[in-house]
Design a protein around this motif. Structure first.
Motif, PDB file in Angstrom:
ATOM      1  N   PHE A 114       0.921  -1.187   0.018  1.00 18.15           N
ATOM      2  CA  PHE A 114      -0.042  -0.111  -0.148  1.00 18.15           C
ATOM      3  C   PHE A 114       0.739   1.257  -0.143  1.00 18.15           C
ATOM      4  N   LYS A 115       2.167   1.198   0.294  1.00 14.96           N
ATOM      5  CA  LYS A 115       2.826   2.421   0.530  1.00 14.96           C
ATOM      6  C   LYS A 115       3.285   2.923  -0.684  1.00 14.96           C
ATOM      7  N   LYS A 116       3.545   1.927  -1.841  1.00 16.57           N
ATOM      8  CA  LYS A 116       3.633   2.687  -3.345  1.00 16.57           C
ATOM      9  C   LYS A 116       2.481   3.239  -3.746  1.00 16.57           C
ATOM     10  N   LYS A 117       1.269   2.852  -3.594  1.00 12.35           N
ATOM     11  CA  LYS A 117       0.081   3.500  -4.055  1.00 12.35           C
ATOM     12  C   LYS A 117      -0.192   4.641  -3.277  1.00 12.35           C
ATOM     13  N   ILE A 118       0.286   4.899  -1.996  1.00  7.70           N
ATOM     14  CA  ILE A 118      -0.033   6.203  -1.462  1.00  7.70           C
ATOM     15  C   ILE A 118       1.158   7.199  -1.871  1.00  7.70           C
ATOM     16  N   ILE A 119       2.149   6.715  -2.266  1.00  5.70           N
ATOM     17  CA  ILE A 119       3.354   7.773  -2.631  1.00  5.70           C
ATOM     18  C   ILE A 119       2.926   8.156  -4.035  1.00  5.70           C
ATOM     19  N   TYR A 120       2.421   7.330  -4.798  1.00  5.90           N
ATOM     20  CA  TYR A 120       1.999   7.750  -6.197  1.00  5.90           C
ATOM     21  C   TYR A 120       0.853   8.874  -6.153  1.00  5.90           C
ATOM     22  N   LEU A 121      -0.254   8.328  -5.094  1.00  2.71           N
ATOM     23  CA  LEU A 121      -1.433   9.283  -4.974  1.00  2.71           C
ATOM     24  C   LEU A 121      -0.637  10.602  -4.527  1.00  2.71           C
ATOM     25  N   VAL A 122       0.079  10.475  -3.630  1.00  5.41           N
ATOM     26  CA  VAL A 122       0.643  12.172  -2.915  1.00  5.41           C
ATOM     27  C   VAL A 122       1.284  12.650  -4.073  1.00  5.41           C
ATOM     28  N   TYR A 123       2.188  11.976  -4.788  1.00  2.00           N
ATOM     29  CA  TYR A 123       2.897  12.685  -5.911  1.00  2.00           C
ATOM     30  C   TYR A 123       1.887  13.128  -7.099  1.00  2.00           C
ATOM     31  N   ALA A 124       0.881  12.427  -7.397  1.00  2.00           N
ATOM     32  CA  ALA A 124      -0.228  12.980  -8.410  1.00  2.00           C
ATOM     33  C   ALA A 124      -0.728  14.040  -7.754  1.00  2.00           C
ATOM     34  N   ASP A 125      -1.378  14.054  -6.747  1.00  2.00           N
ATOM     35  CA  ASP A 125      -2.064  15.172  -6.330  1.00  2.00           C
ATOM     36  C   ASP A 125      -0.980  16.376  -6.189  1.00  2.00           C
ATOM     37  N   TRP A 126       0.322  16.268  -5.826  1.00  2.00           N
ATOM     38  CA  TRP A 126       1.218  17.256  -5.688  1.00  2.00           C
ATOM     39  C   TRP A 126       1.321  18.168  -7.184  1.00  2.00           C
ATOM     40  N   TYR A 127       1.403  17.120  -8.292  1.00  2.00           N
ATOM     41  CA  TYR A 127       1.876  17.285  -9.438  1.00  2.00           C
ATOM     42  C   TYR A 127       0.541  18.275  -9.962  1.00  2.00           C
ATOM     43  N   TYR A 128      -0.588  17.755  -9.921  1.00  2.00           N
ATOM     44  CA  TYR A 128      -1.811  18.628 -10.687  1.00  2.00           C
ATOM     45  C   TYR A 128      -2.052  19.536  -9.606  1.00  2.00           C
ATOM     46  N   TRP A 129      -1.805  19.841  -8.525  1.00  2.00           N
ATOM     47  CA  TRP A 129      -2.045  21.304  -7.829  1.00  2.00           C
ATOM     48  C   TRP A 129      -1.107  22.179  -8.289  1.00  2.00           C
ATOM     49  N   ASN A 130       0.175  21.571  -8.158  1.00  2.00           N
ATOM     50  CA  ASN A 130       1.241  22.753  -9.013  1.00  2.00           C
ATOM     51  C   ASN A 130       0.839  23.083 -10.428  1.00  2.00           C
ATOM     52  N   ARG A 131       0.453  22.118 -11.226  1.00  2.00           N
ATOM     53  CA  ARG A 131      -0.116  22.565 -12.430  1.00  2.00           C
ATOM     54  C   ARG A 131      -1.202  23.503 -12.566  1.00  2.00           C
ATOM     55  N   TRP A 132      -2.161  23.213 -11.547  1.00  2.00           N
ATOM     56  CA  TRP A 132      -3.340  23.948 -11.689  1.00  2.00           C
ATOM     57  C   TRP A 132      -3.008  25.436 -11.406  1.00  2.00           C
ATOM     58  N   PHE A 133      -2.340  25.380 -10.127  1.00  2.00           N
ATOM     59  CA  PHE A 133      -1.794  26.865  -9.684  1.00  2.00           C
ATOM     60  C   PHE A 133      -0.694  27.671 -10.508  1.00  2.00           C
ATOM     61  N   SER A 134      -0.084  26.951 -11.415  1.00  2.00           N
ATOM     62  CA  SER A 134       0.714  27.546 -12.149  1.00  2.00           C
ATOM     63  C   SER A 134       0.308  28.201 -13.423  1.00  2.00           C
ATOM     64  N   ILE A 135      -0.909  27.681 -13.784  1.00  2.00           N
ATOM     65  CA  ILE A 135      -1.734  28.231 -15.094  1.00  2.00           C
ATOM     66  C   ILE A 135      -1.579  29.719 -15.044  1.00  2.00           C
ATOM     67  N   GLY A 136      -2.001  30.323 -14.181  1.00  2.00           N
ATOM     68  CA  GLY A 136      -2.271  31.872 -14.055  1.00  2.00           C
ATOM     69  C   GLY A 136      -1.060  32.539 -13.782  1.00  2.00           C
ATOM     70  N   ALA A 137       0.029  31.892 -13.487  1.00  2.00           N
ATOM     71  CA  ALA A 137       1.298  32.471 -13.334  1.00  2.00           C
ATOM     72  C   ALA A 137       2.152  32.943 -14.535  1.00  2.00           C
TER      73      ALA A 137
END
Length: 104
Positions: free
Chosen positions: A81-104
């Motif tokens: 389950f650890k690998k799934k959690i790491i992928y989930l956290v990374y995907a969340d971080w990646y998409y939040w950064n992409r979403w917030f950097s659109i207006g920058a």
């Protein structure tokens, strides 16, 4: 210091980890509170109000960690389950950064 069977690479990592940990502690305990008070004063709050807000934020975040740590630790103990959690956290971080950097 007696040799405990560590390789040169392991000793180097231990010293790096020790130095990196102390750097973070110094920044969080000595530099960040001063900066927060200055920012608070620049926005119109007194030093006492800013310090109180800083204390409330620290207490709230400590409470969240105290509640979440045992739950997340128990979830992570399931095999595979650890690998799934790491992928989930990374995907969340990646998409939040992409979403917030659109207006920058």
């Amino acid at each position: 210091m007696q040799n405990r069977g560590l390789t040169t690479q392991e000793k180097s990592w231990v010293l790096y980890d020790w130095a990196n940990s102390s750097f973070g502690i110094i920044v969080v305990t000595a530099v960040l509170p001063i900066w927060v008070v200055k920012v608070g004063q620049n926005t119109g709050f007194s030093g006492a109000q800013t310090t109180a807000f800083w204390s409330y934020a620290n207490a709230f975040s400590t409470f969240l960690v105290a509640i979440a740590a045992p739950i997340l630790g128990a979830i992570a103990d399931y095999a595979g389950f650890k690998k799934k959690i790491i992928y989930l956290v990374y995907a969340d971080w990646y998409y939040w950064n992409r979403w917030f950097s659109i207006g920058a």
